[in-house]
Design an enzyme around this catalytic site. Structure first.
Site, PDB file in Angstrom:
ATOM      1  N   GLU A   1       0.827  -1.190  -0.044  1.00 13.78           N
ATOM      2  CA  GLU A   1      -0.034   0.103   0.032  1.00 13.78           C
ATOM      3  C   GLU A   1       0.732   1.483  -0.085  1.00 13.78           C
ATOM      4  O   GLU A   1       0.681   2.153   0.866  1.00 13.78           O
ATOM      5  CB  GLU A   1      -0.970  -0.149   1.139  1.00 13.78           C
ATOM      6  CG  GLU A   1      -2.041  -1.363   1.284  1.00 13.78           C
ATOM      7  CD  GLU A   1      -2.908  -1.219   2.194  1.00 13.78           C
ATOM      8  OE1 GLU A   1      -2.548  -0.546   3.494  1.00 13.78           O
ATOM      9  OE2 GLU A   1      -3.959  -1.896   2.230  1.00 13.78           O
TER      10      GLU A   1
ATOM     11  N   GLU B   1     -12.601  -1.595  11.790  1.00 10.30           N
ATOM     12  CA  GLU B   1     -12.569  -0.896  10.525  1.00 10.30           C
ATOM     13  C   GLU B   1     -13.599  -1.483   9.573  1.00 10.30           C
ATOM     14  O   GLU B   1     -14.299  -0.633   8.837  1.00 10.30           O
ATOM     15  CB  GLU B   1     -11.164  -1.067   9.814  1.00 10.30           C
ATOM     16  CG  GLU B   1     -11.109  -0.669   8.266  1.00 10.30           C
ATOM     17  CD  GLU B   1      -9.844  -0.724   7.925  1.00 10.30           C
ATOM     18  OE1 GLU B   1      -8.962  -1.382   8.426  1.00 10.30           O
ATOM     19  OE2 GLU B   1      -9.717  -0.465   6.610  1.00 10.30           O
TER      20      GLU B   1
ATOM     21  N   ASP C   1      -8.152  -8.888   4.637  1.00  3.02           N
ATOM     22  CA  ASP C   1      -7.909  -8.002   5.354  1.00  3.02           C
ATOM     23  C   ASP C   1      -8.986  -7.636   6.575  1.00  3.02           C
ATOM     24  O   ASP C   1      -9.982  -6.700   6.270  1.00  3.02           O
ATOM     25  CB  ASP C   1      -8.030  -6.433   4.406  1.00  3.02           C
ATOM     26  CG  ASP C   1      -7.285  -5.030   5.187  1.00  3.02           C
ATOM     27  OD1 ASP C   1      -6.812  -5.304   6.329  1.00  3.02           O
ATOM     28  OD2 ASP C   1      -7.272  -4.184   4.534  1.00  3.02           O
TER      29      ASP C   1
HETATM   30  C1  BDP Z   1      -5.974  -1.993   5.918  1.00  2.00           C
HETATM   31  C2  BDP Z   1      -6.194  -0.750   6.622  1.00  2.00           C
HETATM   32  C3  BDP Z   1      -5.102   0.433   6.330  1.00  2.00           C
HETATM   33  C4  BDP Z   1      -3.746  -0.223   6.742  1.00  2.00           C
HETATM   34  C5  BDP Z   1      -3.622  -1.450   6.117  1.00  2.00           C
HETATM   35  C6  BDP Z   1      -2.597  -2.310   7.053  1.00  2.00           C
HETATM   36  O1  BDP Z   1      -7.350  -0.246   5.672  1.00  2.00           O
HETATM   37  O2  BDP Z   1      -5.403   1.609   6.781  1.00  2.00           O
HETATM   38  O3  BDP Z   1      -2.803   0.659   6.687  1.00  2.00           O
HETATM   39  O4  BDP Z   1      -4.758  -2.337   6.494  1.00  2.00           O
HETATM   40  O5  BDP Z   1      -2.814  -3.047   7.793  1.00  2.00           O
HETATM   41  O6  BDP Z   1      -6.954  -2.887   6.686  1.00  2.00           O
HETATM   42  O7  BDP Z   1      -1.237  -1.881   6.747  1.00  2.00           O
END
Ligand code: BDP
Length: 715
Positions: free
Chosen positions: A306, A408, A380
């Site tokens: 990401e 989340e 996730d």
């Molecule tokens: C996702 C989230 C993001 C996090 C990412 C992570 O949307 O904000 O940075 O995981 O775990 O669920 O690095």
């Protein structure tokens, strides 16, 4: 201690807690007044005269905690008297090495079973002995003793010897330097950087108390989407102040390391882990960190994920990156927690395959002070996922669990959902790595593969809200996380029950009703959000509310349509060998059931299979009907929770009762929103009518597609 008990003049109240304003700040450490004189008299003897042998900041904390507890239990009327000598005291808090020889002899070899952080609560000749090898063990033992009182256990036959099953038990804060919290829904970050290092807020101390009370022994205080500034003296000084405050509570500080920090902070031309200058930079930086925080725990790293930089940028492996940092912390006894949440939109395979594909071949190539941190499922933090296939697949590399305590993808802070239920499902899943019974819990406690290093992390749900977690009941998730970190096989029914008693009341009706709400809440939420194995159909970016229509936007793996693939032919992601074959990452035993669309538990159907709308399911319904009925069932479940809760009025303080009641209004209306919008959206493809019993949606699809909210928290 100069405060004396006030003898027979103590006034007792029946259900004294009712009517008191209570904002929830005290969490499960409420120490509510005893319900009647008999109960009070029973525990009073043990709480009045206590001996604490030895001296240390941790022992001072124990003493303070016992005072706080007594003030609560006895409504300020009785306070303990402390002495150093054990004579005539009913409760002893004493390091095992300091026990009188005679008692040591009587306790026998069992005493040697108490390990570093463990404790033994032992009723002995009418006394309670709280003993441990270390002062932190004594602190944990004291909290266990207070919990026994809070939950009204009989003390006469107490014999509880406990050692944590997992070594590193951490909270991961996704807190930013500007005090926003990524995926945080309970206000701002509790770390007030501006006032640190000089001001140590009482909330930091209460945070440490709460964590110590459930055995958490580490905290990573920054976001995994890291900022190199945290590694500069300006912030290290502040982190040091927190570390100093947390140390007597047995809590170590960890920092997230931004992989290209050498470039950002010192203009190095590269962050290549094989470059000697980069290696030297990290070694020096690490030494500097240890000069501030001598017991610094180590680094937590999100790399190549990401947008975060990582070893991929230099054609290196995840092991190359992790090992470089491991070499830097090794001389100081530190560890590296390297996240397996590595995926890339440019990799052509199914996103959920990528971590396994990348890490499995690296098994055995990591330094022994590296532990790979794996999310509970391969996607996730969805409301329901199968366990991550890496568990059981890396016998030579310690793996730690990462749970998300903050919700989340589960309605965020306004939905009451007991996460322990979901965590148990994962922890008790069988990986079959070494035959039947090779549960995920045995992987992470190290027993299955003989890992030397073990760990578990929970992404914190804590913020500046007075009650810490937004929803009063989200405190239960923090609590349960600690308990499962201590023992991943712990009984979650007991965890829920203890939490209710400690937080609200020992009233039998209250505990039974609320516990039922808790234990059913997860299935209810799954039904109204993502039944039958649906996943990642939340709104874009903030993930609050439904968004099965989310599509386009540059990254397919961040859309809902990528995951559900609904069309007139059917719905679901084919992960069998005919599809992405992510199923092949699991043991053959799983392929047998999960690989067959007729045998797979319906909970995972659309996770692994793409099926037609009219497919007949084991329930006798076709897919469309089953989906519609499950959405409806979820809504009815949320209403049931609300109506059960309504019966709790008067059984606990009005403030928290009302707080939870009002959140139910949100939860029920959002459950309806989920049901109505998802069914209308999917109906475009199924082209079938809603079955009897499913309520007519409140609005048309257009309304839901256009529904937008500004400034949803947490991003
Ligand atoms: C996702 C989230 C993001 C996090 C990412 C992570 O949307 O904000 O940075 O995981 O775990 O669920 O690095």
């Amino acid at each position: 201690m100069s405060i004396k008990k006030s003898g027979a003049t103590i006034i007792f109240f029946i259900l004294i807690s009712v009517g008191y304003a209570n904002d929830g700040y005290k969490l499960w450490l409420q120490y509510l007044p005893f319900e009647n004189k008999a109960v009070s008299d029973y525990y009073r003897d043990y709480l009045e005269n206590i001996s604490i042998s030895g001296e240390s900041p941790t022992l001072d904390i124990i003493q303070k905690e016992l005072i706080i507890a007594s003030k609560g239990f006895f409504d300020q009327q009785v306070l303990p008297e402390f002495s150093k000598t054990t004579d005539s005291n009913l409760t002893w808090i004493i390091r095992s090495e300091d026990l009188p020889e005679e008692i040591k002899g009587k306790l026998g070899t069992k005493l040697s079973e108490v390990k570093e952080e463990g404790y033994w609560l032992k009723s002995y000749q009418g006394k309670i002995i709280i003993t441990a090898k270390t002062d932190i063990g004594l602190l944990y033992g004291t909290f266990a003793f207070l919990k026994a009182i809070q939950t009204r256990e009989k003390l006469e036959n107490l014999d509880r010897l406990e050692n944590p099953k997992i070594q590193k038990r951490l909270l991961n804060h996704w807190d930013n330097l500007n005090r926003t919290v990524e995926r945080g829904y309970a206000g701002f970050s509790i770390w007030n950087w501006h006032r640190l290092p000089n001001h140590i807020d009482q909330q930091y101390i209460d945070y440490a108390r709460a964590n110590a009370s459930i055995g958490i022994n580490g905290t990573s205080i920054f976001n995994v989407n890291s900022n190199a500034l945290i590694l500069t003296p300006e912030y290290l000084e502040k982190a040091k102040a927190l570390a100093d405050a947390f140390r007597p509570y047995g809590i170590k500080i960890y920092l997230t390391a931004r992989f290209n920090a050498p470039m950002i902070l010192d203009s190095l031309p590269t962050a290549d882990p094989q470059d000697p200058a980069v290696q030297v930079w990290w070694k020096k930086k690490t030494k500097e960190i240890y000069s501030y925080i001598p017991d610094f725990g180590g680094f937590l790293v999100k790399a190549d994920s990401e947008g975060q930089p990582g070893p991929h940028n230099y054609g290196r492996t995840q092991a190359d990156g992790a090992n470089m940092l491991a070499d830097a912390v090794r001389p100081f006894g530190g560890i590296v927690m390297w996240r397996a949440f590595v995926y890339n939109e440019k990799t052509p395979t199914d996103r959920i395959r990528q971590a396994y594909d990348e890490f499995k071949p690296l098994d055995g190539t990591f330094r022994d002070n590296v532990i790979v941190q794996v999310k509970n499922g391969p996607l996730d933090f969805q409301p329901r996922e199968p366990f991550h296939p890496l568990f059981g697949a890396m016998p030579k590399t310690p793996l730690m669990m990462e749970f998300q305590i903050t919700k989340e993808y589960l309605g965020q802070e306004t939905h009451w959902v007991n996460l322990a239920t979901m965590w148990r499902e994962i922890l008790q899943s069988d990986t079959y790595a070494k035959g039947k019974g090779s549960t995920v819990s045995k992987v992470i406690d190290g027993s299955l593969h003989g890992y030397k290093l073990t760990g578990i992390a929970g992404v914190a749900n804590i913020g500046t809200d007075r009650n810490w977690t937004g929803h009063q009941t989200a405190q239960a998730d923090w609590y349960a996380f600690g308990k499962l970190a201590w023992n991943p096989d712990a009984n979650i029914d007991e965890i829920a029950e203890d939490w209710l008693k400690m937080t609200f009341s020992n009233d039998v009706d209250f505990v039974a009703t609320s516990k039922e709400i808790m234990l059913r809440s997860h299935e209810i939420l799954v039904n109204y959000m993502t039944p039958l194995g649906l996943h990642h159909i939340m709104a874009r970016s903030h993930h609050w509310g439904p968004g099965p229509w989310v599509t386009g936007g540059g990254r397919e793996d961040w859309t809902a349509t990528y995951y559900h693939k609904a069309s007139e032919e059917g719905i679901g992601f084919d992960r069998t060998e005919k599809g992405s074959n992510a199923l092949a990452q699991y043991a053959p035993e799983w392929k047998k059931t999960w690989g067959d669309a007729d045998k797979i538990p319906l909970e995972y159907l659309l996770w692994f299979h793409r099926v037609s709308w009219d497919k007949k399911l084991s329930t006798g319904n076709n897919l469309w009907t089953e989906m519609a009925l499950r959405y409806q069932k979820g809504v009815e479940g949320a209403r049931w929770m609300q109506s059960q809760w309504a019966k709790m009025e008067g059984k606990i303080d009005q403030e928290r009762y009302e707080h939870i009641s009002s959140f139910f209004k949100i939860q029920v209306s959002e459950a309806e929103w989920w049901r109505d919008s998802c069914l209308l959206y999917f109906q475009q493809f199924s082209k079938m009518t809603l079955p009897p019993g499913v309520e007519k949606p409140k609005h048309d699809l257009k309304y839901y597609l256009n529904f937008k909210r500004n400034f949803v928290p947490g991003i």
